[in-house]
Motif scaffolding. Structure first.
Motif, PDB file in Angstrom:
ATOM      1  N   VAL A 197      59.263  70.677   6.090  1.00  0.00           N
ATOM      2  CA  VAL A 197      60.067  70.258   5.013  1.00  0.00           C
ATOM      3  C   VAL A 197      59.000  69.985   4.080  1.00  0.00           C
ATOM      4  O   VAL A 197      59.353  69.833   2.890  1.00  0.00           O
ATOM      5  N   MET A 198      58.307  68.951   4.467  1.00  0.00           N
ATOM      6  CA  MET A 198      57.116  68.542   3.421  1.00  0.00           C
ATOM      7  C   MET A 198      56.214  69.573   2.581  1.00  0.00           C
ATOM      8  O   MET A 198      56.425  69.473   1.498  1.00  0.00           O
ATOM      9  N   VAL A 199      55.872  70.704   3.268  1.00  0.00           N
ATOM     10  CA  VAL A 199      55.517  71.721   2.748  1.00  0.00           C
ATOM     11  C   VAL A 199      56.468  72.339   1.662  1.00  0.00           C
ATOM     12  O   VAL A 199      55.711  72.640   0.587  1.00  0.00           O
ATOM     13  N   LEU A 200      57.441  72.689   1.951  1.00  0.00           N
ATOM     14  CA  LEU A 200      58.626  73.146   1.342  1.00  0.00           C
ATOM     15  C   LEU A 200      58.793  72.379  -0.034  1.00  0.00           C
ATOM     16  O   LEU A 200      58.898  72.874  -1.093  1.00  0.00           O
ATOM     17  N   LEU A 201      58.965  71.265   0.157  1.00  0.00           N
ATOM     18  CA  LEU A 201      59.177  70.377  -1.107  1.00  0.00           C
ATOM     19  C   LEU A 201      58.328  70.216  -1.912  1.00  0.00           C
ATOM     20  O   LEU A 201      58.590  70.046  -3.232  1.00  0.00           O
ATOM     21  N   PHE A 202      57.074  70.063  -1.280  1.00  0.00           N
ATOM     22  CA  PHE A 202      55.605  70.047  -2.241  1.00  0.00           C
ATOM     23  C   PHE A 202      55.579  71.482  -3.038  1.00  0.00           C
ATOM     24  O   PHE A 202      55.443  71.260  -4.290  1.00  0.00           O
ATOM     25  N   ILE A 203      55.898  72.627  -2.410  1.00  0.00           N
ATOM     26  CA  ILE A 203      55.951  73.947  -3.118  1.00  0.00           C
ATOM     27  C   ILE A 203      57.015  74.035  -3.960  1.00  0.00           C
ATOM     28  O   ILE A 203      56.642  74.477  -5.237  1.00  0.00           O
ATOM     29  N   CYS A 204      57.995  73.497  -3.593  1.00  0.00           N
ATOM     30  CA  CYS A 204      59.377  73.451  -4.654  1.00  0.00           C
ATOM     31  C   CYS A 204      58.872  72.919  -5.945  1.00  0.00           C
ATOM     32  O   CYS A 204      59.271  73.399  -7.225  1.00  0.00           O
ATOM     33  N   ASN A 205      58.437  71.738  -5.999  1.00  0.00           N
ATOM     34  CA  ASN A 205      58.235  70.956  -7.226  1.00  0.00           C
ATOM     35  C   ASN A 205      57.416  71.874  -8.151  1.00  0.00           C
ATOM     36  O   ASN A 205      57.421  72.010  -9.508  1.00  0.00           O
ATOM     37  N   PHE A 206      56.167  72.554  -7.664  1.00  0.00           N
ATOM     38  CA  PHE A 206      55.381  73.350  -8.500  1.00  0.00           C
ATOM     39  C   PHE A 206      56.002  74.409  -8.894  1.00  0.00           C
ATOM     40  O   PHE A 206      55.936  75.055 -10.180  1.00  0.00           O
ATOM     41  N   LEU A 207      56.790  75.259  -8.003  1.00  0.00           N
ATOM     42  CA  LEU A 207      57.239  76.604  -8.147  1.00  0.00           C
ATOM     43  C   LEU A 207      58.186  76.473  -9.200  1.00  0.00           C
ATOM     44  O   LEU A 207      58.431  77.336 -10.123  1.00  0.00           O
ATOM     45  N   VAL A 208      59.094  75.480  -9.339  1.00  0.00           N
ATOM     46  CA  VAL A 208      60.259  75.459  -9.984  1.00  0.00           C
ATOM     47  C   VAL A 208      59.587  75.253 -11.608  1.00  0.00           C
ATOM     48  O   VAL A 208      60.027  75.936 -12.521  1.00  0.00           O
ATOM     49  N   HIS A 209      58.830  74.365 -11.766  1.00  0.00           N
ATOM     50  CA  HIS A 209      58.270  74.205 -13.145  1.00  0.00           C
ATOM     51  C   HIS A 209      57.251  75.513 -13.622  1.00  0.00           C
ATOM     52  O   HIS A 209      57.408  75.808 -14.710  1.00  0.00           O
ATOM     53  N   TRP A 210      56.664  75.850 -12.628  1.00  0.00           N
ATOM     54  CA  TRP A 210      55.796  77.239 -12.956  1.00  0.00           C
ATOM     55  C   TRP A 210      56.617  78.152 -13.501  1.00  0.00           C
ATOM     56  O   TRP A 210      56.301  78.768 -14.699  1.00  0.00           O
ATOM     57  N   MET A 211      57.970  78.432 -12.924  1.00  0.00           N
ATOM     58  CA  MET A 211      58.706  79.666 -13.326  1.00  0.00           C
ATOM     59  C   MET A 211      59.289  79.229 -14.491  1.00  0.00           C
ATOM     60  O   MET A 211      59.399  80.321 -15.285  1.00  0.00           O
ATOM     61  N   TRP A 212      59.726  78.045 -14.592  1.00  0.00           N
ATOM     62  CA  TRP A 212      60.362  77.798 -15.971  1.00  0.00           C
ATOM     63  C   TRP A 212      59.420  78.060 -17.183  1.00  0.00           C
ATOM     64  O   TRP A 212      59.759  78.413 -18.209  1.00  0.00           O
TER      65      TRP A 212
END
Length: 466
Positions: free
Chosen positions: A406-421
């Motif tokens: 879950v730590m890895v997923l939440l960390f990736i999520c923050n970067f991925l969502v902003h990058w996609m936007w």
């Protein structure tokens, strides 16, 4: 620390705005954005409020994954699963449909509801019908491709090619995907609409509820339908599987046409395929790990925990992704980050310790991991399911693996969502499929490592001899 990704902009009074530590989730004040006419003032939420709204559906969803694990633990011994072991490769891909389709649908609807777009009955009906036909088209395509992938990955090592088994895989996979997506899609629509009427933020509850019955429903359908088709094939009625396949394949262009004619989802018809197909491929790799592991009798106990660890990780990261996406939609236009977006942090420890809204939400979600898994582990033990002895070694190593996932997923999520936007892609359509698929692959791999480690130190499943 990476450079600030936020674009420099001036406020409406002409003065430069100072960058603060407020993240692009439920935050205030909102940035005045002259290029974003539909900016909506979404009130901030406390950690307590987030925790209360997320925890109950999270636990309900967790028990759904426990039920799915118990089903998988039973059906792994059925003749269809032992004779056609490639079905195990399908399991993460089809269970991942809730991330590829239903959670994405929930995220889209939650954003629309929070922005106040779904106001009239006509708008709601057009949105609902468009999303349902789109999800059906995507489910059938993903089900077909997952079956092809499972056949290739299962047959290459064996050097065998069984046409009847291939037809069984395709028919079962497509029919399961279609029926499960229909049931869960209707459920998601009801949850989002009811949440708004009750004053509950649908971003906090819709994606966990998508998983509450998703894994159990999908796995039960896969087991029942594959068993039925297997029995018919064994009775030498070879016509059923190709007939089902042909019918479902012919329905795909019909659903795509209907979705294309709907203004709410027509754009997704063009852009929504890459993430779900890529996510399906990632999940199938996790399925290959599952197939290789449970085929070894030493690790049969892994089956009951596989949907649980994958489901928990996917549920929590989907909540984070949905909240981030709604925050961005409320304050900026796609392709342009709000001016108060803080630096994207590439240090995991720093990310979880920051004071902005995203890090606060991540800490709340992370705090649910171990208590949740302890509830699920001892529920499985209480119901005497699985083949695993619940020892202190098992609990410690398993919980450590779940927390890392879950730590890895939440960390990736923050970067991925902003990058996609920033790249001009709507995270509501793109982020959750990748995140839940990564959760499946990471969860299955870590779970296999847990059982390998336990076996290596002598903490073996109770039905495995020395």
């Amino acid at each position: 620390m990476a450079p600030n990704l936020a674009m420099d902009r001036k406020s409406t009074n002409g003065a430069e705005e100072e960058e603060d530590e407020t993240e692009t989730s439920f935050s205030t004040p909102l940035v005045a954005n002259e290029t974003h006419d539909n900016a909506v003032d979404i009130k901030p939420e406390s950690s307590c409020r987030i925790g209360i709204q997320v925890f109950f559906p999270f636990i309900v969803a967790g028990f759904g994954t426990v039920g799915a694990g118990m089903v998988l633990d039973i059906v792994q011994h059925w003749p269809v699963f032992t004779e056609v072991s490639e079905i195990f490769i399908l399991v993460p891909a089809l269970l991942g449909l809730k991330g590829n389709l239903e959670m994405t649908l929930a995220s889209r609807l939650s954003t629309q509801a929070n922005l106040g777009i779904l106001k009239t009955r006509k708008q709601m009906m057009r949105m609902i019908s468009g999303n349902l036909v789109l999800v059906q088209a995507q489910a059938l395509v993903v089900g077909f491709l997952a079956a092809i992938f499972a056949m290739v990955m299962g047959w290459i090592p064996q050097g065998k090619w069984n046409v009847q088994h291939g037809l069984l895989l395709c028919a079962s996979s497509m029919l399961t995907a279609s029926l499960a997506s229909l049931v869960l899609g209707v459920l998601m629509i009801c949850v989002v609409l009811c949440s708004k009427k009750l004053g509950i933020n649908p971003d906090n509850v819709a994606t966990p509820v998508a998983a509450s019955l998703g894994d159990l429903t999908t796995l039960a359908l896969l087991a029942a339908l594959s068993k039925l088709v297997f029995m018919v094939v064994e009775a030498k009625h070879y016509w059923l599987a190709p007939l089902l396949m042909a019918t479902l394949i012919l329905l795909i262009p019909v659903f795509i046409y209907l979705a294309y004619k709907n203004e709410y989802v027509s754009e997704v018809v063009y852009t929504g395929w890459t993430p779900i197909i890529a996510a399906m491929a990632i999940s199938c790799v996790g399925g290959l790990v599952l197939d290789m592991t449970v085929s070894d009798k030493k690790y049969h106990g892994m089956a009951v925990f596989q949907p649980v660890i994958n489901g928990v990780g996917g549920n929590l990261v989907a909540v984070q992704a949905s909240r981030l996406s709604t925050g961005l939609h409320s304050r900026a236009s796609i392709g342009s980050l709000p001016a108060d977006t803080p630096h994207i942090c590439f240090n995991p420890l720093t990310f979880f310790c920051r004071k902005n809204m995203t890090s606060k939400t991540a800490r709340v979600l992370l705090a649910m991991v171990i208590p949740g898994h302890l509830i699920f582990i001892y529920s499985i033990k209480f119901m005497k399911a699985g083949h695993t002895s619940i020892t202190m070694n098992f609990v410690a190593i398993y919980c450590a693996a779940a927390l890392l996932q879950v730590m890895v997923l939440l960390f990736i999520c923050n970067f991925l969502v902003h990058w996609m936007w920033k790249m001009g892609d709507d995270p509501d359509n793109f982020a959750i499929p990748y995140l839940t698929a990564l959760g499946d692959l990471l969860g299955t791999s870590l779970l296999a490592l847990v059982f390998y480690t336990l076996y290596s130190i002598g903490d073996k499943d109770f039905d495995v001899g020395d």
